[in-house]
Motif scaffolding. Sequence first.
Motif, PDB file in Angstrom:
ATOM      1  N   MET A  66      21.549 -29.843 -15.173  1.00 49.85           N
ATOM      2  CA  MET A  66      22.827 -29.174 -14.944  1.00 49.85           C
ATOM      3  C   MET A  66      23.549 -28.902 -16.262  1.00 49.85           C
ATOM      4  N   VAL A  67      23.494 -29.867 -17.185  1.00 51.29           N
ATOM      5  CA  VAL A  67      24.098 -29.648 -18.506  1.00 51.29           C
ATOM      6  C   VAL A  67      23.416 -28.477 -19.210  1.00 51.29           C
ATOM      7  N   LYS A  68      22.090 -28.434 -19.121  1.00 53.98           N
ATOM      8  CA  LYS A  68      21.360 -27.331 -19.767  1.00 53.98           C
ATOM      9  C   LYS A  68      21.779 -25.997 -19.158  1.00 53.98           C
ATOM     10  N   SER A  69      22.002 -25.974 -17.846  1.00 53.70           N
ATOM     11  CA  SER A  69      22.405 -24.717 -17.206  1.00 53.70           C
ATOM     12  C   SER A  69      23.811 -24.301 -17.644  1.00 53.70           C
ATOM     13  N   ILE A  70      24.691 -25.281 -17.935  1.00 60.11           N
ATOM     14  CA  ILE A  70      26.023 -24.952 -18.454  1.00 60.11           C
ATOM     15  C   ILE A  70      25.882 -24.275 -19.818  1.00 60.11           C
ATOM     16  N   MET A  71      25.056 -24.849 -20.671  1.00 64.70           N
ATOM     17  CA  MET A  71      24.822 -24.255 -21.992  1.00 64.70           C
ATOM     18  C   MET A  71      24.235 -22.849 -21.860  1.00 64.70           C
ATOM     19  N   GLU A  72      23.322 -22.692 -20.925  1.00 69.10           N
ATOM     20  CA  GLU A  72      22.692 -21.387 -20.736  1.00 69.10           C
ATOM     21  C   GLU A  72      23.680 -20.360 -20.187  1.00 69.10           C
ATOM     22  N   GLY A  73      24.525 -20.792 -19.230  1.00 66.90           N
ATOM     23  CA  GLY A  73      25.494 -19.861 -18.658  1.00 66.90           C
ATOM     24  C   GLY A  73      26.415 -19.284 -19.715  1.00 66.90           C
ATOM     25  N   VAL A  74      26.873 -20.155 -20.643  1.00 65.81           N
ATOM     26  CA  VAL A  74      27.708 -19.685 -21.748  1.00 65.81           C
ATOM     27  C   VAL A  74      26.888 -18.761 -22.650  1.00 65.81           C
ATOM     28  N   GLY A  75      25.627 -19.096 -22.849  1.00 65.89           N
ATOM     29  CA  GLY A  75      24.752 -18.252 -23.659  1.00 65.89           C
ATOM     30  C   GLY A  75      24.541 -16.870 -23.060  1.00 65.89           C
ATOM     31  N   PHE A  76      24.395 -16.796 -21.743  1.00 63.34           N
ATOM     32  CA  PHE A  76      24.239 -15.485 -21.087  1.00 63.34           C
ATOM     33  C   PHE A  76      25.507 -14.650 -21.242  1.00 63.34           C
ATOM     34  N   LYS A  77      26.675 -15.307 -21.182  1.00 63.03           N
ATOM     35  CA  LYS A  77      27.927 -14.577 -21.390  1.00 63.03           C
ATOM     36  C   LYS A  77      27.999 -14.030 -22.812  1.00 63.03           C
ATOM     37  N   LEU A  78      27.573 -14.853 -23.788  1.00 66.47           N
ATOM     38  CA  LEU A  78      27.551 -14.401 -25.176  1.00 66.47           C
ATOM     39  C   LEU A  78      26.631 -13.194 -25.331  1.00 66.47           C
ATOM     40  N   ALA A  79      25.467 -13.248 -24.697  1.00 66.39           N
ATOM     41  CA  ALA A  79      24.533 -12.124 -24.790  1.00 66.39           C
ATOM     42  C   ALA A  79      25.146 -10.848 -24.227  1.00 66.39           C
ATOM     43  N   ASN A  80      25.900 -10.965 -23.130  1.00 67.52           N
ATOM     44  CA  ASN A  80      26.552  -9.786 -22.553  1.00 67.52           C
ATOM     45  C   ASN A  80      27.605  -9.207 -23.497  1.00 67.52           C
ATOM     46  N   ILE A  81      28.326 -10.093 -24.185  1.00 65.06           N
ATOM     47  CA  ILE A  81      29.325  -9.617 -25.144  1.00 65.06           C
ATOM     48  C   ILE A  81      28.653  -8.919 -26.320  1.00 65.06           C
TER      49      ILE A  81
END
Length: 495
Positions: A378-393
Amino acid sequence: MKYVAGIDIGTTNIKGSIYDSDGNFITFSQREYESYTPAENFHEQDPDDWVKGAIWVLESLLADFPQRESLEAISLSTQGGTMVPVDMDYKPLHRAITWLDRRGDEIFNTSEGLKAKNIYFYEKTGWKLDSGISFLPLLWLKSNKKDIFAKIHKIMFVNDYVQSKLCGKGFQDPSNASISLFYNVPGGTWDDDILDILKLDESYLSEVKNPGELVGYLEEGLKKRLRLRGQVKVINGSHDQYCGALSTGVLFSKDIMIAAGTAWVIFKAIDQPILDRRNFFALGRFSYREKAMGEKFGLLYSLPAAGASLKWFAKNVMNLKKEGELFSLLEKNSKKLSESKTQIIFYPYLAGSFDPGLDTPHKASFKNLGLGHDYLDMVKSIMEGVGFKLANILKLLYEKDVPVESVRMVGGGSKSKVWPQVLSDITGLKVMVPQNDLDLACEGAAIIAGYGCGIFSSMHEGFDKVRSDYRVYSPKAQNQKFYREKSSSFTDHPG
């Protein structure tokens, strides 16, 4: 050897560092100060706490500093958008209303006329009509505290207010002016049309000087208290994100900076102003006294609860008392965390979604959780979710022909050994993390102080002298393939 001090007045802490003329770090000090919430959505500070805290930090820095007589200059890095109205004697008429304040929401939400001016404000100031920044709090004072509003002589902000108490003069700088909603960022002047809405004019605001310009000299009583001799220059500084961008070199490069704190702020320096009416990147100005450098502008985008997501998870899901306990667990299980590959999707919207269309009703959620998953997944998915948002930006920046070569990551999130690698794998960019643990806003302010007093011939020379070594995370091919496939399941607006 000569010395300069950089003081950072943030939202919760005041910090300071001293550097020598060779760019060597000498010493650091910090102090917390109070904020006040007298009513729901109110967020205030005592402006004299900024002054007392800055002086306390200076005293602490100089306490065991044998070369105090060689202190040449100080400069400030400050939070932006926090304003304090003062009277003819420059005494506060009201506690400072911070950028976190939301007392203006009701006025904005019930006024179709103000809502219709969102684009009008954005195209002039580079910022939407945000309820916490200057304009709406002042409109609230005008509506609810008429006696106070009528006595306003000046509307001051953290930087010019503290300067005025240190040396008897206070000036604004372009980067902080850009977060006031009164500054025409493309034009580089206070905006008469916006001021006129409140029946004010530019005489109510401090004169704007560039970072690196002389404000004045420490007043005699303060020099005596600090046991300083000679004239100590007060040099006009900058907003904290711009100071961080200076100390990381992002102002001079095609990189972006991620300030990975409770909220994540993404900063990109550009040479020409860009206004994006669909995505609302906040625009600011950072002007140089160096003619060779010309003008610089900054694009900022915030992920409000990116860092707070892990803190929330530690406290409310794992029932840990401190976020640090979670990081200790992650450190012990870093190999397993790095190898975790699941289809869990986390949407990092604990403070709402601030995507194109400003669709704030969407909130955070986990998707695809199963019985076989544990807290590391779950922690890894939190890090990934923020990473996907960064990629969209980053995609939005590419659409605007704004190149990004790598990422400079600073702040609490950068201390993780896993999160920078996740960002690198998702974005395909190198992620660079400073190897030292120095405060970069203080460092940027010290560079400006050194430039302003002539120790450094340019800000770039100051950066070259104090620059940090970086730990570099490069994309791993096997992880990139996994994230290309997983990113297709991440949508900005989950069903």
